[in-house]
Motif scaffolding. Structure first.
Motif, PDB file in Angstrom:
ATOM      1  N   ASN A 195       0.852  -1.197   0.000  1.00 37.39           N
ATOM      2  CA  ASN A 195       0.000   0.000   0.000  1.00 37.39           C
ATOM      3  C   ASN A 195       0.882   1.239   0.000  1.00 37.39           C
ATOM      4  O   ASN A 195       2.118   1.153   0.119  1.00 37.39           O
ATOM      5  CB  ASN A 195      -0.963   0.006   1.197  1.00 37.39           C
ATOM      6  N   GLY A 196       0.245   2.396  -0.104  1.00 42.45           N
ATOM      7  CA  GLY A 196       0.990   3.641  -0.184  1.00 42.45           C
ATOM      8  C   GLY A 196       1.796   3.954   1.055  1.00 42.45           C
ATOM      9  O   GLY A 196       2.904   4.501   0.968  1.00 42.45           O
ATOM     10  N   ALA A 197       1.272   3.602   2.226  1.00 47.01           N
ATOM     11  CA  ALA A 197       1.988   3.871   3.474  1.00 47.01           C
ATOM     12  C   ALA A 197       3.285   3.070   3.535  1.00 47.01           C
ATOM     13  O   ALA A 197       4.335   3.585   3.943  1.00 47.01           O
ATOM     14  CB  ALA A 197       1.097   3.529   4.672  1.00 47.01           C
ATOM     15  N   LYS A 198       3.222   1.805   3.101  1.00 43.04           N
ATOM     16  CA  LYS A 198       4.431   0.978   3.071  1.00 43.04           C
ATOM     17  C   LYS A 198       5.448   1.538   2.082  1.00 43.04           C
ATOM     18  O   LYS A 198       6.661   1.505   2.328  1.00 43.04           O
ATOM     19  CB  LYS A 198       4.061  -0.454   2.684  1.00 43.04           C
ATOM     20  N   ALA A 199       4.962   2.057   0.966  1.00 39.25           N
ATOM     21  CA  ALA A 199       5.852   2.651  -0.038  1.00 39.25           C
ATOM     22  C   ALA A 199       6.568   3.868   0.539  1.00 39.25           C
ATOM     23  O   ALA A 199       7.781   4.041   0.348  1.00 39.25           O
ATOM     24  CB  ALA A 199       5.064   3.030  -1.282  1.00 39.25           C
ATOM     25  N   MET A 200       5.832   4.717   1.247  1.00 40.59           N
ATOM     26  CA  MET A 200       6.440   5.888   1.862  1.00 40.59           C
ATOM     27  C   MET A 200       7.497   5.481   2.884  1.00 40.59           C
ATOM     28  O   MET A 200       8.587   6.063   2.940  1.00 40.59           O
ATOM     29  CB  MET A 200       5.357   6.740   2.545  1.00 40.59           C
ATOM     30  N   GLU A 201       7.184   4.475   3.687  1.00 36.81           N
ATOM     31  CA  GLU A 201       8.129   3.987   4.699  1.00 36.81           C
ATOM     32  C   GLU A 201       9.402   3.466   4.035  1.00 36.81           C
ATOM     33  O   GLU A 201      10.520   3.749   4.475  1.00 36.81           O
ATOM     34  CB  GLU A 201       7.458   2.885   5.514  1.00 36.81           C
ATOM     35  N   GLU A 202       9.237   2.696   2.949  1.00 32.25           N
ATOM     36  CA  GLU A 202      10.385   2.146   2.228  1.00 32.25           C
ATOM     37  C   GLU A 202      11.236   3.255   1.621  1.00 32.25           C
ATOM     38  O   GLU A 202      12.473   3.214   1.681  1.00 32.25           O
ATOM     39  CB  GLU A 202       9.890   1.203   1.143  1.00 32.25           C
ATOM     40  N   LEU A 203      10.602   4.257   1.045  1.00 35.44           N
ATOM     41  CA  LEU A 203      11.350   5.365   0.440  1.00 35.44           C
ATOM     42  C   LEU A 203      12.127   6.152   1.494  1.00 35.44           C
ATOM     43  O   LEU A 203      13.264   6.569   1.266  1.00 35.44           O
ATOM     44  CB  LEU A 203      10.399   6.280  -0.320  1.00 35.44           C
ATOM     45  N   ARG A 204      11.508   6.364   2.646  1.00 37.42           N
ATOM     46  CA  ARG A 204      12.204   7.067   3.728  1.00 37.42           C
ATOM     47  C   ARG A 204      13.443   6.290   4.168  1.00 37.42           C
ATOM     48  O   ARG A 204      14.508   6.874   4.418  1.00 37.42           O
ATOM     49  CB  ARG A 204      11.266   7.268   4.922  1.00 37.42           C
TER      50      ARG A 204
ATOM     51  N   ARG B 263       0.884  11.997  -4.262  1.00 39.52           N
ATOM     52  CA  ARG B 263       1.056  13.388  -3.827  1.00 39.52           C
ATOM     53  C   ARG B 263       2.289  13.518  -2.924  1.00 39.52           C
ATOM     54  O   ARG B 263       3.127  14.420  -3.096  1.00 39.52           O
ATOM     55  CB  ARG B 263      -0.183  13.870  -3.083  1.00 39.52           C
ATOM     56  N   ARG B 264       2.416  12.609  -1.966  1.00 41.92           N
ATOM     57  CA  ARG B 264       3.520  12.687  -0.999  1.00 41.92           C
ATOM     58  C   ARG B 264       4.864  12.351  -1.649  1.00 41.92           C
ATOM     59  O   ARG B 264       5.886  12.969  -1.329  1.00 41.92           O
ATOM     60  CB  ARG B 264       3.237  11.735   0.167  1.00 41.92           C
ATOM     61  N   ILE B 265       4.851  11.378  -2.531  1.00 42.18           N
ATOM     62  CA  ILE B 265       6.104  10.961  -3.162  1.00 42.18           C
ATOM     63  C   ILE B 265       6.673  12.062  -4.052  1.00 42.18           C
ATOM     64  O   ILE B 265       7.858  12.402  -3.960  1.00 42.18           O
ATOM     65  CB  ILE B 265       5.891   9.665  -3.973  1.00 42.18           C
ATOM     66  N   VAL B 266       5.856  12.639  -4.927  1.00 49.84           N
ATOM     67  CA  VAL B 266       6.389  13.653  -5.845  1.00 49.84           C
ATOM     68  C   VAL B 266       6.781  14.924  -5.106  1.00 49.84           C
ATOM     69  O   VAL B 266       7.651  15.680  -5.560  1.00 49.84           O
ATOM     70  CB  VAL B 266       5.391  13.969  -6.986  1.00 49.84           C
ATOM     71  N   ARG B 267       6.162  15.163  -3.962  1.00 48.33           N
ATOM     72  CA  ARG B 267       6.518  16.337  -3.158  1.00 48.33           C
ATOM     73  C   ARG B 267       7.851  16.112  -2.440  1.00 48.33           C
ATOM     74  O   ARG B 267       8.693  17.012  -2.376  1.00 48.33           O
ATOM     75  CB  ARG B 267       5.423  16.617  -2.140  1.00 48.33           C
TER      76      ARG B 267
ATOM     77  N   GLY C  78      -7.224  11.486 -10.509  1.00 50.70           N
ATOM     78  CA  GLY C  78      -6.815  12.186  -9.294  1.00 50.70           C
ATOM     79  C   GLY C  78      -5.318  12.092  -9.076  1.00 50.70           C
ATOM     80  O   GLY C  78      -4.671  13.061  -8.684  1.00 50.70           O
ATOM     81  N   ALA C  79      -4.744  10.924  -9.361  1.00 48.41           N
ATOM     82  CA  ALA C  79      -3.296  10.737  -9.213  1.00 48.41           C
ATOM     83  C   ALA C  79      -2.534  11.595 -10.222  1.00 48.41           C
ATOM     84  O   ALA C  79      -1.487  12.171  -9.908  1.00 48.41           O
ATOM     85  CB  ALA C  79      -2.936   9.263  -9.376  1.00 48.41           C
ATOM     86  N   LEU C  80      -3.048  11.691 -11.443  1.00 47.28           N
ATOM     87  CA  LEU C  80      -2.415  12.558 -12.446  1.00 47.28           C
ATOM     88  C   LEU C  80      -2.437  14.010 -11.981  1.00 47.28           C
ATOM     89  O   LEU C  80      -1.468  14.745 -12.163  1.00 47.28           O
ATOM     90  CB  LEU C  80      -3.141  12.425 -13.782  1.00 47.28           C
ATOM     91  N   ALA C  81      -3.531  14.397 -11.384  1.00 47.67           N
ATOM     92  CA  ALA C  81      -3.672  15.783 -10.952  1.00 47.67           C
ATOM     93  C   ALA C  81      -2.677  16.157  -9.867  1.00 47.67           C
ATOM     94  O   ALA C  81      -2.315  17.329  -9.734  1.00 47.67           O
ATOM     95  CB  ALA C  81      -5.097  16.029 -10.448  1.00 47.67           C
ATOM     96  N   VAL C  82      -2.207  15.171  -9.085  1.00 44.31           N
ATOM     97  CA  VAL C  82      -1.266  15.487  -8.001  1.00 44.31           C
ATOM     98  C   VAL C  82       0.173  15.125  -8.352  1.00 44.31           C
ATOM     99  O   VAL C  82       1.051  15.188  -7.500  1.00 44.31           O
ATOM    100  CB  VAL C  82      -1.670  14.793  -6.681  1.00 44.31           C
TER     101      VAL C  82
ATOM    102  N   TRP D  86      10.186  13.488  -3.052  1.00 44.31           N
ATOM    103  CA  TRP D  86      11.275  12.974  -3.894  1.00 44.31           C
ATOM    104  C   TRP D  86      10.965  13.293  -5.360  1.00 44.31           C
ATOM    105  O   TRP D  86      10.493  12.440  -6.117  1.00 44.31           O
ATOM    106  CB  TRP D  86      11.423  11.465  -3.693  1.00 44.31           C
ATOM    107  N   PRO D  87      11.232  14.510  -5.797  1.00 48.54           N
ATOM    108  CA  PRO D  87      10.884  14.935  -7.164  1.00 48.54           C
ATOM    109  C   PRO D  87      11.511  14.094  -8.271  1.00 48.54           C
ATOM    110  O   PRO D  87      10.989  14.065  -9.387  1.00 48.54           O
ATOM    111  CB  PRO D  87      11.397  16.387  -7.209  1.00 48.54           C
ATOM    112  N   SER D  88      12.610  13.417  -7.969  1.00 47.30           N
ATOM    113  CA  SER D  88      13.264  12.612  -9.009  1.00 47.30           C
ATOM    114  C   SER D  88      12.558  11.281  -9.251  1.00 47.30           C
ATOM    115  O   SER D  88      12.855  10.589 -10.237  1.00 47.30           O
ATOM    116  CB  SER D  88      14.719  12.337  -8.616  1.00 47.30           C
ATOM    117  N   VAL D  89      11.651  10.905  -8.362  1.00 46.29           N
ATOM    118  CA  VAL D  89      10.932   9.637  -8.491  1.00 46.29           C
ATOM    119  C   VAL D  89       9.653   9.861  -9.301  1.00 46.29           C
ATOM    120  O   VAL D  89       8.838  10.714  -8.961  1.00 46.29           O
ATOM    121  CB  VAL D  89      10.577   9.060  -7.103  1.00 46.29           C
ATOM    122  N   HIS D  90       9.486   9.102 -10.362  1.00 49.33           N
ATOM    123  CA  HIS D  90       8.322   9.248 -11.227  1.00 49.33           C
ATOM    124  C   HIS D  90       7.288   8.168 -10.914  1.00 49.33           C
ATOM    125  O   HIS D  90       7.645   7.005 -10.707  1.00 49.33           O
ATOM    126  CB  HIS D  90       8.732   9.143 -12.697  1.00 49.33           C
TER     127      HIS D  90
END
Length: 219
Positions: free
Chosen positions: A35-44, A73-77, A98-102, A79-83
Protein backbone atom coordinates in the motif's frame (compact mmCIF):
# COMPACT_ATOMS: atom_id res chain seq x y z
CA UNK A 1 19.25 -0.05 -15.30
CA UNK A 2 15.81 1.32 -14.39
CA UNK A 3 14.94 0.79 -10.72
CA UNK A 4 11.24 0.04 -10.20
CA UNK A 5 9.11 -0.01 -7.05
CA UNK A 6 5.84 -1.97 -7.20
CA UNK A 7 2.94 -0.80 -5.03
CA UNK A 8 -0.20 -2.96 -5.15
CA UNK A 9 -2.32 -4.56 -2.43
CA UNK A 10 -2.66 -7.81 -4.42
CA UNK A 11 0.32 -10.10 -3.98
CA UNK A 12 -0.42 -11.94 -7.23
CA UNK A 13 -0.19 -8.64 -9.13
CA UNK A 14 3.18 -7.83 -7.52
CA UNK A 15 4.44 -11.33 -8.27
CA UNK A 16 3.26 -11.18 -11.87
CA UNK A 17 4.84 -7.80 -12.52
CA UNK A 18 8.10 -8.90 -10.90
CA UNK A 19 8.24 -12.00 -13.09
CA UNK A 20 7.46 -9.97 -16.19
CA UNK A 21 10.20 -7.41 -15.50
CA UNK A 22 12.78 -10.08 -14.73
CA UNK A 23 12.80 -10.85 -18.48
CA UNK A 24 14.14 -7.39 -19.35
CA UNK A 25 17.79 -6.63 -18.65
CA UNK A 26 17.23 -2.89 -18.15
CA UNK A 27 14.48 -3.26 -15.51
CA UNK A 28 15.10 -4.16 -11.87
CA UNK A 29 12.42 -4.39 -9.16
CA UNK A 30 14.02 -2.89 -6.05
CA UNK A 31 10.99 -2.90 -3.76
CA UNK A 32 7.48 -4.36 -3.45
CA UNK A 33 4.88 -2.74 -1.19
CA UNK A 34 1.27 -3.59 -0.34
CA UNK A 35 0.00 0.00 0.00
CA UNK A 36 0.99 3.64 -0.18
CA UNK A 37 1.99 3.87 3.47
CA UNK A 38 4.43 0.98 3.07
CA UNK A 39 5.85 2.65 -0.04
CA UNK A 40 6.44 5.89 1.86
CA UNK A 41 8.13 3.99 4.70
CA UNK A 42 10.39 2.15 2.23
CA UNK A 43 11.35 5.37 0.44
CA UNK A 44 12.20 7.07 3.73
CA UNK A 45 14.44 4.13 4.68
CA UNK A 46 16.21 4.17 1.33
CA UNK A 47 16.68 7.93 1.51
CA UNK A 48 17.99 7.83 5.09
CA UNK A 49 20.50 5.10 4.26
CA UNK A 50 21.76 6.88 1.18
CA UNK A 51 20.64 4.02 -1.07
CA UNK A 52 19.48 4.68 -4.62
CA UNK A 53 15.80 5.57 -4.89
CA UNK A 54 13.59 3.91 -7.49
CA UNK A 55 13.37 5.68 -10.82
CA UNK A 56 9.74 4.67 -11.34
CA UNK A 57 6.99 3.68 -8.92
CA UNK A 58 4.32 1.49 -10.50
CA UNK A 59 1.37 2.48 -8.31
CA UNK A 60 -2.06 0.93 -7.86
CA UNK A 61 -4.69 3.55 -7.04
CA UNK A 62 -7.25 1.63 -4.98
CA UNK A 63 -5.51 0.33 -1.85
CA UNK A 64 -6.23 0.16 1.89
CA UNK A 65 -4.35 2.24 4.51
CA UNK A 66 -3.10 4.80 1.95
CA UNK A 67 -4.42 4.92 -1.60
CA UNK A 68 -2.45 5.76 -4.73
CA UNK A 69 -3.56 9.39 -4.89
CA UNK A 70 -2.32 10.29 -1.41
CA UNK A 71 0.87 8.27 -1.91
CA UNK A 72 1.57 9.90 -5.27
CA UNK A 73 1.06 13.39 -3.83
CA UNK A 74 3.52 12.69 -1.00
CA UNK A 75 6.10 10.96 -3.16
CA UNK A 76 6.39 13.65 -5.84
CA UNK A 77 6.52 16.34 -3.16
CA UNK A 78 9.25 14.62 -1.11
CA UNK A 79 11.28 12.97 -3.89
CA UNK A 80 10.88 14.94 -7.16
CA UNK A 81 13.26 12.61 -9.01
CA UNK A 82 10.93 9.64 -8.49
CA UNK A 83 8.32 9.25 -11.23
CA UNK A 84 4.95 7.62 -10.56
CA UNK A 85 3.13 5.53 -13.15
CA UNK A 86 -0.40 4.66 -12.06
CA UNK A 87 -2.08 1.30 -12.62
CA UNK A 88 -5.84 1.13 -12.86
CA UNK A 89 -8.54 -1.33 -13.90
CA UNK A 90 -10.70 1.13 -15.84
CA UNK A 91 -9.58 3.89 -18.20
CA UNK A 92 -12.25 6.20 -16.77
CA UNK A 93 -11.13 5.64 -13.16
CA UNK A 94 -11.52 8.86 -11.15
CA UNK A 95 -8.72 7.67 -8.86
CA UNK A 96 -6.32 7.53 -11.80
CA UNK A 97 -7.19 11.07 -12.90
CA UNK A 98 -6.81 12.19 -9.29
CA UNK A 99 -3.30 10.74 -9.21
CA UNK A 100 -2.41 12.56 -12.45
CA UNK A 101 -3.67 15.78 -10.95
CA UNK A 102 -1.27 15.49 -8.00
CA UNK A 103 1.82 14.61 -10.02
CA UNK A 104 1.73 11.13 -11.58
CA UNK A 105 3.46 10.95 -14.96
CA UNK A 106 0.79 8.78 -16.56
CA UNK A 107 -1.43 5.79 -16.11
CA UNK A 108 -1.88 2.32 -17.55
CA UNK A 109 -4.59 -0.30 -17.50
CA UNK A 110 -3.61 -3.36 -15.47
CA UNK A 111 -4.39 -5.61 -18.42
CA UNK A 112 -2.09 -3.69 -20.79
CA UNK A 113 0.23 -5.78 -22.95
CA UNK A 114 3.71 -6.47 -21.57
CA UNK A 115 5.29 -4.32 -24.27
CA UNK A 116 3.03 -1.40 -23.37
CA UNK A 117 3.89 -1.59 -19.67
CA UNK A 118 7.63 -1.91 -20.30
CA UNK A 119 7.57 0.90 -22.85
CA UNK A 120 5.69 3.13 -20.41
CA UNK A 121 8.18 2.47 -17.62
CA UNK A 122 11.07 3.33 -19.95
CA UNK A 123 9.33 6.50 -21.16
CA UNK A 124 8.56 7.74 -17.65
CA UNK A 125 12.10 6.96 -16.45
CA UNK A 126 13.39 9.07 -19.35
CA UNK A 127 11.25 12.00 -18.25
CA UNK A 128 8.41 11.54 -20.72
CA UNK A 129 4.76 11.20 -19.76
CA UNK A 130 2.35 8.42 -20.63
CA UNK A 131 -0.75 10.33 -21.66
CA UNK A 132 -2.88 9.91 -24.74
CA UNK A 133 -4.56 12.97 -26.25
CA UNK A 134 -7.92 11.72 -24.91
CA UNK A 135 -6.54 11.31 -21.40
CA UNK A 136 -4.87 14.73 -21.54
CA UNK A 137 -8.12 16.44 -22.54
CA UNK A 138 -10.12 14.65 -19.87
CA UNK A 139 -7.51 15.37 -17.21
CA UNK A 140 -7.61 19.06 -18.03
CA UNK A 141 -11.41 19.10 -17.97
CA UNK A 142 -11.46 17.46 -14.53
CA UNK A 143 -8.62 19.41 -12.95
CA UNK A 144 -9.70 22.83 -14.16
CA UNK A 145 -13.48 23.00 -14.62
CA UNK A 146 -13.51 26.71 -15.43
CA UNK A 147 -11.26 28.07 -18.18
CA UNK A 148 -10.12 31.55 -17.23
CA UNK A 149 -7.17 33.03 -19.12
CA UNK A 150 -4.44 34.11 -16.71
CA UNK A 151 -3.58 37.79 -16.57
CA UNK A 152 0.08 36.78 -16.53
CA UNK A 153 0.59 34.18 -19.25
CA UNK A 154 3.76 32.34 -18.19
CA UNK A 155 4.21 30.99 -21.73
CA UNK A 156 5.04 34.47 -23.03
CA UNK A 157 8.69 33.85 -22.06
CA UNK A 158 9.02 31.09 -24.66
CA UNK A 159 10.27 31.66 -28.22
CA UNK A 160 7.94 30.53 -31.05
CA UNK A 161 9.45 27.04 -31.52
CA UNK A 162 9.29 26.22 -27.79
CA UNK A 163 5.78 27.66 -27.64
CA UNK A 164 4.72 25.27 -30.39
CA UNK A 165 6.29 22.36 -28.54
CA UNK A 166 4.42 23.30 -25.37
CA UNK A 167 1.20 23.32 -27.38
CA UNK A 168 1.90 19.84 -28.78
CA UNK A 169 2.83 18.51 -25.33
CA UNK A 170 -0.49 19.88 -24.08
CA UNK A 171 -2.26 17.92 -26.80
CA UNK A 172 -0.75 14.70 -25.43
CA UNK A 173 1.85 14.07 -28.16
CA UNK A 174 5.00 12.08 -27.35
CA UNK A 175 8.52 13.28 -28.16
CA UNK A 176 8.58 11.09 -31.27
CA UNK A 177 5.23 12.48 -32.46
CA UNK A 178 6.35 16.07 -31.84
CA UNK A 179 9.59 15.40 -33.72
CA UNK A 180 7.65 14.03 -36.68
CA UNK A 181 5.23 16.97 -36.65
CA UNK A 182 8.06 19.53 -36.59
CA UNK A 183 10.48 17.53 -38.80
CA UNK A 184 13.27 17.49 -36.21
CA UNK A 185 15.09 14.84 -34.15
CA UNK A 186 13.41 13.38 -31.05
CA UNK A 187 16.56 14.17 -29.05
CA UNK A 188 16.12 17.84 -29.96
CA UNK A 189 12.52 17.72 -28.70
CA UNK A 190 13.64 16.20 -25.41
CA UNK A 191 16.24 18.93 -24.86
CA UNK A 192 13.74 21.64 -25.73
CA UNK A 193 11.12 20.30 -23.33
CA UNK A 194 13.73 20.19 -20.57
CA UNK A 195 14.41 23.89 -21.24
CA UNK A 196 10.67 24.65 -21.27
CA UNK A 197 10.18 22.97 -17.89
CA UNK A 198 13.12 24.90 -16.45
CA UNK A 199 11.93 28.27 -17.81
CA UNK A 200 8.39 27.75 -16.55
CA UNK A 201 9.36 26.20 -13.22
CA UNK A 202 7.29 23.09 -13.91
CA UNK A 203 7.97 19.46 -12.98
CA UNK A 204 6.70 17.46 -15.93
CA UNK A 205 4.62 17.36 -19.11
CA UNK A 206 1.35 17.00 -17.24
CA UNK A 207 2.00 20.33 -15.55
CA UNK A 208 2.70 21.90 -18.95
CA UNK A 209 -0.75 20.80 -20.12
CA UNK A 210 -2.44 22.14 -16.99
CA UNK A 211 -0.57 25.46 -17.19
CA UNK A 212 -1.42 25.75 -20.90
CA UNK A 213 -5.09 25.36 -20.08
CA UNK A 214 -4.91 27.83 -17.18
CA UNK A 215 -3.39 30.39 -19.54
CA UNK A 216 -6.46 30.10 -21.74
CA UNK A 217 -4.46 28.69 -24.65
CA UNK A 218 -6.18 25.30 -24.88
CA UNK A 219 -8.41 25.15 -27.96
Amino acid sequence: MIRVMLVDDQREVRDGLTLMMSKFADLHVVSRCANGAKAMEELRCLDASGAALPDVVLMDVRMPVMDGIDATRRIVRSWPSVHVLVLTTYDQDDYAFGALAVGASGFLLKDSAVGTIVGAIRSVAAGDAVLSPRVTRELIARVIPNRTPSASDRFSVLPPRELKMAELVSEGLSNAEIAERLSIEASSVKRSITRILSKLGLRDRVQIAVAWYKAGRFS
